[in-house]
Design an enzyme around this catalytic site. Structure first.
Site, PDB file in Angstrom:
ATOM      1  CG  ASP A 106       0.290   0.765   5.631  1.00  0.00           C
ATOM      2  OD1 ASP A 106      -0.056   1.054   4.476  1.00  0.00           O
ATOM      3  OD2 ASP A 106      -0.321   1.161   6.649  1.00  0.00           O
ATOM      4  CD  GLU A 160      -3.112   2.265  -3.147  1.00  0.00           C
ATOM      5  OE1 GLU A 160      -4.078   3.000  -3.323  1.00  0.00           O
ATOM      6  OE2 GLU A 160      -2.136   2.594  -2.412  1.00  0.00           O
ATOM      7  CE  LYS A 210      -5.874   8.924  -2.669  1.00  0.00           C
ATOM      8  NZ  LYS A 210      -6.868   8.282  -1.793  1.00  0.00           N
ATOM      9  CD  GLU A 263      -7.206   5.799  -4.050  1.00  0.00           C
ATOM     10  OE1 GLU A 263      -6.447   5.228  -3.248  1.00  0.00           O
ATOM     11  OE2 GLU A 263      -8.076   6.631  -3.711  1.00  0.00           O
ATOM     12  CG  HIS A 284      -2.611   9.500   0.275  1.00  0.00           C
ATOM     13  ND1 HIS A 284      -3.282  10.335   1.149  1.00  0.00           N
ATOM     14  CD2 HIS A 284      -3.412   8.426   0.093  1.00  0.00           C
ATOM     15  CE1 HIS A 284      -4.433   9.772   1.478  1.00  0.00           C
ATOM     16  NE2 HIS A 284      -4.537   8.615   0.859  1.00  0.00           N
ATOM     17  CG  HIS A 296      -1.770   1.147   1.401  1.00  0.00           C
ATOM     18  ND1 HIS A 296      -1.729   1.975   2.492  1.00  0.00           N
ATOM     19  CD2 HIS A 296      -2.734   1.634   0.588  1.00  0.00           C
ATOM     20  CE1 HIS A 296      -2.639   2.925   2.354  1.00  0.00           C
ATOM     21  NE2 HIS A 296      -3.262   2.747   1.212  1.00  0.00           N
ATOM     22  NE  ARG A 297      -1.710   6.045   1.573  1.00  0.00           N
ATOM     23  CZ  ARG A 297      -2.059   6.794   2.594  1.00  0.00           C
ATOM     24  NH1 ARG A 297      -1.201   7.637   3.112  1.00  0.00           N
ATOM     25  NH2 ARG A 297      -3.278   6.739   3.089  1.00  0.00           N
ATOM     26  CG  ASP A 324      -2.771   7.119  -3.438  1.00  0.00           C
ATOM     27  OD1 ASP A 324      -3.854   6.530  -3.475  1.00  0.00           O
ATOM     28  OD2 ASP A 324      -1.904   6.917  -2.547  1.00  0.00           O
TER      29      ASP A 324
HETATM   30  O1  G3P Z   1      -6.662   1.808  -2.573  1.00  0.00           O
HETATM   31  C1  G3P Z   1      -6.835   1.527  -1.238  1.00  0.00           C
HETATM   32  C2  G3P Z   1      -6.407   2.635  -0.354  1.00  0.00           C
HETATM   33  O2  G3P Z   1      -5.187   3.118  -0.823  1.00  0.00           O
HETATM   34  C3  G3P Z   1      -7.393   3.756  -0.284  1.00  0.00           C
HETATM   35  O3  G3P Z   1      -7.108   4.652   0.727  1.00  0.00           O
HETATM   36  O4  G3P Z   1      -6.385   6.793   1.606  1.00  0.00           O
HETATM   37  O5  G3P Z   1      -4.738   4.994   1.390  1.00  0.00           O
HETATM   38  O6  G3P Z   1      -5.568   6.127  -0.627  1.00  0.00           O
HETATM   39  P1  G3P Z   1      -5.883   5.674   0.764  1.00  0.00           P
HETATM   40 CA    CA Z   2      -4.584   4.798  -2.260  1.00  0.00          CA
END
Ligand code: G3P
Ligand code: CA
Length: 246
Positions: A231, A36, A113, A111, A51, A9-10, A38
């Site tokens: 994470d 993943e 945004k 993602e 993000h 994640h990120r 953004d």
């Molecule tokens: O894509 C899942 C998750 O990344 C969404 O929340 O705030 O971390 O972008 P956020």
């Molecule tokens: Ca995200």
């Protein structure tokens, strides 16, 4: 043996500055299946990987991403706010991630945004860059703004898309049945075994976010989710291996 995959994640946000190349490279190093990240737009229309809508929390610049040109954004330090160890780490751009992606086979969950700012035309730019770099079979486009996902569907029906949710509306099953997208990305606390089962019956891949604790990961793996976004990909992989060994 469970088939659940791990997406960082990120990048590997728990151990590295989020949404930076060093975080993505860490995901590759530890053996994650995907990353993943953004995407936003700069003032001159470049696809920026960060993000927040603003630069303040994660970089040395201050203000909205949309108000800075790509050149200006390149002067930001996106590492030192996480730790001085990462001083000098830059804000990446989508093209850079795709260039690096030629060296590996990680999946990329992009993602969009667009849930807070509209970023008009962002879908077309992302689709264009995916095609230019021939990344069609390795990307999943997701967004909390389901209109953005509709826009991608119109522009590029062949690309894999996913519906993101934070909290689930009472009619989530109706939405899933109507939208018929490929991916369902709920926050991990909202997902229930029943909704998981319904989504799978409808043909969805289920990829909850963000699970970091072993007990959460074990629960989701037991249900049979397709991907866990975390994470801490290295720790999550250890948890998965521990389950397989039982
Ligand atoms: O894509 C899942 C998750 O990344 C969404 O929340 O705030 O971390 O972008 P956020
Ligand atoms: Ca995200």
């Amino acid at each position: 043996m469970k088939n659940t995959q791990i997406y960082a994640h990120r990048g590997s946000k728990g151990t590295h500055p989020e949404n930076t190349m060093i975080a993505f490279k860490e995901a590759l190093r530890v053996g994650a299946d995907g990353i993943e990240f953004d995407v936003h737009l700069s003032s001159d229309g470049e696809l920026v990987i960060i993000h927040d809508e603003t630069l303040d929390r994660t970089t040395t610049l201050s203000g909205y991403v949309k108000d800075f040109s790509a050149e200006e954004l390149k002067s930001a330090d996106a590492g030192s706010k996480f730790s001085e160890e990462f001083h000098g780490e830059k804000i990446p751009f989508l093209g850079e991630i795709f260039e690096w992606a030629k060296e590996h086979t990680l999946w990329m969950n992009i993602e969009l945004k667009t849930d807070k700012l509209p970023y008009e035309g962002i879908e077309k730019k992302v689709v264009g860059l995916i095609r230019q770099h021939h990344m069609e079979n390795r990307v999943i486009l997701s967004s909390f703004n389901h209109q953005s996902i509709e826009n991608v569907k119109t522009l590029a029906p062949e690309l894999e898309r996913a519906l993101l949710f934070e909290g689930l509306p009472a009619n989530v099953e109706e939405i899933l049945a109507e939208k018929k997208e490929a991916g369902f990305h709920p926050d991990k606390n909202s997902l229930t075994p029943s909704i998981h089962a319904t989504a799978r019956k409808l043909g969805y891949k289920v990829r909850p976010w963000v699970a970091n604790k072993p007990e959460d990961i074990e629960r989701l793996v037991t249900w049979g989710v397709d991907v866990i976004m975390t994470d801490f990909p290295e720790k999550a992989i250890t948890t998965l291996k521990g389950m397989s060994a039982k």
